[in-house]
Design a protein around this motif. Sequence first.
Motif, PDB file in Angstrom:
ATOM      1  N   ASN A  71       0.719  -1.193   0.026  1.00 55.69           N
ATOM      2  CA  ASN A  71      -0.154   0.032   0.165  1.00 55.69           C
ATOM      3  C   ASN A  71       0.749   1.409  -0.139  1.00 55.69           C
ATOM      4  O   ASN A  71       0.465   2.231   0.647  1.00 55.69           O
ATOM      5  N   LEU A  72       1.843   0.941  -0.709  1.00 53.85           N
ATOM      6  CA  LEU A  72       2.524   2.585  -0.860  1.00 53.85           C
ATOM      7  C   LEU A  72       1.867   3.540  -1.615  1.00 53.85           C
ATOM      8  O   LEU A  72       1.129   2.791  -2.571  1.00 53.85           O
ATOM      9  N   PHE A  73       2.038   4.869  -1.586  1.00 53.76           N
ATOM     10  CA  PHE A  73       1.118   5.451  -2.332  1.00 53.76           C
ATOM     11  C   PHE A  73       1.854   5.830  -3.801  1.00 53.76           C
ATOM     12  O   PHE A  73       3.136   6.372  -4.014  1.00 53.76           O
ATOM     13  N   PRO A  74       1.326   5.333  -4.838  1.00 57.23           N
ATOM     14  CA  PRO A  74       2.099   5.061  -6.162  1.00 57.23           C
ATOM     15  C   PRO A  74       2.314   6.512  -6.653  1.00 57.23           C
ATOM     16  O   PRO A  74       3.391   6.430  -7.714  1.00 57.23           O
ATOM     17  N   HIS A  75       1.879   7.496  -6.289  1.00 60.34           N
ATOM     18  CA  HIS A  75       2.140   8.835  -6.995  1.00 60.34           C
ATOM     19  C   HIS A  75       3.135   9.651  -6.321  1.00 60.34           C
ATOM     20  O   HIS A  75       3.410  10.911  -6.495  1.00 60.34           O
ATOM     21  N   MET A  76       3.898   8.925  -5.536  1.00 61.94           N
ATOM     22  CA  MET A  76       5.052   9.734  -4.612  1.00 61.94           C
ATOM     23  C   MET A  76       6.299   8.629  -4.800  1.00 61.94           C
ATOM     24  O   MET A  76       6.296   7.692  -4.583  1.00 61.94           O
ATOM     25  N   LEU A  86       5.411  11.940   4.099  1.00 61.62           N
ATOM     26  CA  LEU A  86       4.094  12.464   4.126  1.00 61.62           C
ATOM     27  C   LEU A  86       3.435  12.713   5.636  1.00 61.62           C
ATOM     28  O   LEU A  86       3.059  13.840   5.937  1.00 61.62           O
ATOM     29  N   ALA A  87       3.261  11.530   6.494  1.00 58.09           N
ATOM     30  CA  ALA A  87       2.716  11.494   7.590  1.00 58.09           C
ATOM     31  C   ALA A  87       3.249  12.501   8.698  1.00 58.09           C
ATOM     32  O   ALA A  87       2.661  13.374   9.414  1.00 58.09           O
ATOM     33  N   ARG A  94       8.411   3.849   6.153  1.00 54.38           N
ATOM     34  CA  ARG A  94       7.224   4.665   6.107  1.00 54.38           C
ATOM     35  C   ARG A  94       6.650   4.611   7.747  1.00 54.38           C
ATOM     36  O   ARG A  94       6.469   5.972   8.299  1.00 54.38           O
ATOM     37  N   GLN A 154      -5.462   2.032   0.052  1.00 57.77           N
ATOM     38  CA  GLN A 154      -4.748   3.318   0.185  1.00 57.77           C
ATOM     39  C   GLN A 154      -5.239   4.260   1.334  1.00 57.77           C
ATOM     40  O   GLN A 154      -4.477   4.870   1.957  1.00 57.77           O
ATOM     41  N   LEU A 195      -3.040  10.167   9.476  1.00 56.06           N
ATOM     42  CA  LEU A 195      -3.640  11.398   8.621  1.00 56.06           C
ATOM     43  C   LEU A 195      -5.139  11.387   8.844  1.00 56.06           C
ATOM     44  O   LEU A 195      -5.762  10.288   9.189  1.00 56.06           O
ATOM     45  N   ARG A 240      -5.836  11.622 -11.768  1.00 55.69           N
ATOM     46  CA  ARG A 240      -4.945  10.821 -12.629  1.00 55.69           C
ATOM     47  C   ARG A 240      -5.737   9.809 -13.246  1.00 55.69           C
ATOM     48  O   ARG A 240      -5.667   9.554 -14.635  1.00 55.69           O
TER      49      ARG A 240
END
Lengths: 243, 277
Positions: A89-94, A102-103, A151, B177, B186, B202
């Motif tokens: 579940n990594l954020f694919p856009h970063m 991020l956190a 992370r 996600q 968050l 996107r």
Amino acid sequence: MEKLVLEGVVKRFGNKAVCDGIDLVVKAGQMVCLIGASGAGKSTLLRCVNLLEPIEDGAIYLDGEDISVPGLNPQNVRARIGMVFQSYNLFPHMTALDNAMLAPRRVHGRTRGELVPEVSELFERFGLSEHMAQYPDQLSGGQQQRVAIVRALAMRPEVMLFDEITSALDPQLVGEVLDVLVTLKHQGMTMVLATHEMGFAAEAADKVCFLHNGRVLEEGTPQDMFGAPKKPETRAFLARALK
Amino acid sequence: MFRPSATGLTRRERYEAQQRRRALIVASASTAGVVAALVVLVPLAPGWDKVRNSFFNAEVFAKSFPKLLEAFWVNVMIFAWCAPAIAVLGLLIALARDVKSPALFPLRIFGAAFTDIFRGVPVILTVYLIGFGIPGLGLPRPWNSPYIWGSLALILTYSAYVAEIFRAGIDSVHHSQRAAALSLGLSERQVMRDVVLPQAVRNVVPSQMNMLIALQKDVSLLSFIGPVEIFRQAGVFKSLLANFTPYVGAALIFLVVTIPATRYADHLMARQMRDRR
């Protein structure tokens, strides 16, 4: 010292009690492995501890503080408990580095400037320095899972939860991820793992809990659990799992 | 017995090359046949000479084309200010429909009503009702312009569609996600802004490209309430010259813009399919 205590935790999905009164004590610095068949409630239990699922009954204490009070803001609790998932579940856009920063930036309000040296150090410690600028889809499964661990660690959590983190990996990549857990154990991290890696649990765990139908049916040291399990269900499960 | 060929090609490669040659011959022959049939048969129709004169008249085309091109700039301008407004409003509506706070419940209702209404009414009707209705309130000079209210009608209608596409995009981001982002501490808002929305936007770029293409064409609907854009200009020529060729000219100008845009959207879509595999 008791870091994390679960008392009679019940979690139902519809009529099915996935966790049916779970008691569990995790001492500071311990590594506890949850074993059991798929559907025994291991993953759900971890999600409850991280307040991703509200529990129906029972209580969860972190450092003696009840974190399962209905209506409690879960953010502060989650910021203290790290969680790593089976599917990374990594954020694919970063990039990997931005994933890890991020956190701390959003939750602790820290700047990139002060985080970069600190987080880079984490990447370096787990042999990931060269991958910091890469995006998740440029990394292997093992690398992605290690980045996911970094992370979670970047938040400086007090407890780490690992939900079958090697189940989606090719067998030759499992070792590099399990090595990270050993490193963390040496650093004194308190950890709860849901795992199918019996060999690893036997070697590294301080305590092994066998979950069956939403309850902790048997628990003990790895020597006792793998050497001389008392309950027939435990024996049957281990006979299948170790085959 | 199997023998490797002298050309260095495998059996499979030789077979596939032969298949490709055969496919090329068949495709060429059938295309040539269809084109020939059209070229021969259409002029045989009894009214062909009349049609050719009134739709494909070179003289009229040359005379009207520069003016049409000029009028097309009006379309481009209207498009240029509507598109960003639609993107922003569409996103806001999409977000409004998913707000969780009870205090903002009216916003939720508003979002749902908005999308239902503006997707449910034909664009031309919205253009008429807003474009004629609001200036009818007797507003002073710049504010009674059909450009403003016609554009608003387009913005409202398209925002409703664009909002639904954004919502589909938000839903398309896997719930794991969200779980991962929440587990880091968050807040719901931060999860939406930093994790879900960037991926959602996107994911829907190709679909939104198609909305832009549709908008580019629908700008012509404003001609019904006044602005002399390309369709209206073609109509002026038609009346003046008693000839339909200006409409064909207008269609060509649209195609020059929309075909590359459509191709590009298809390309994005295809690339996305590849990436997902």
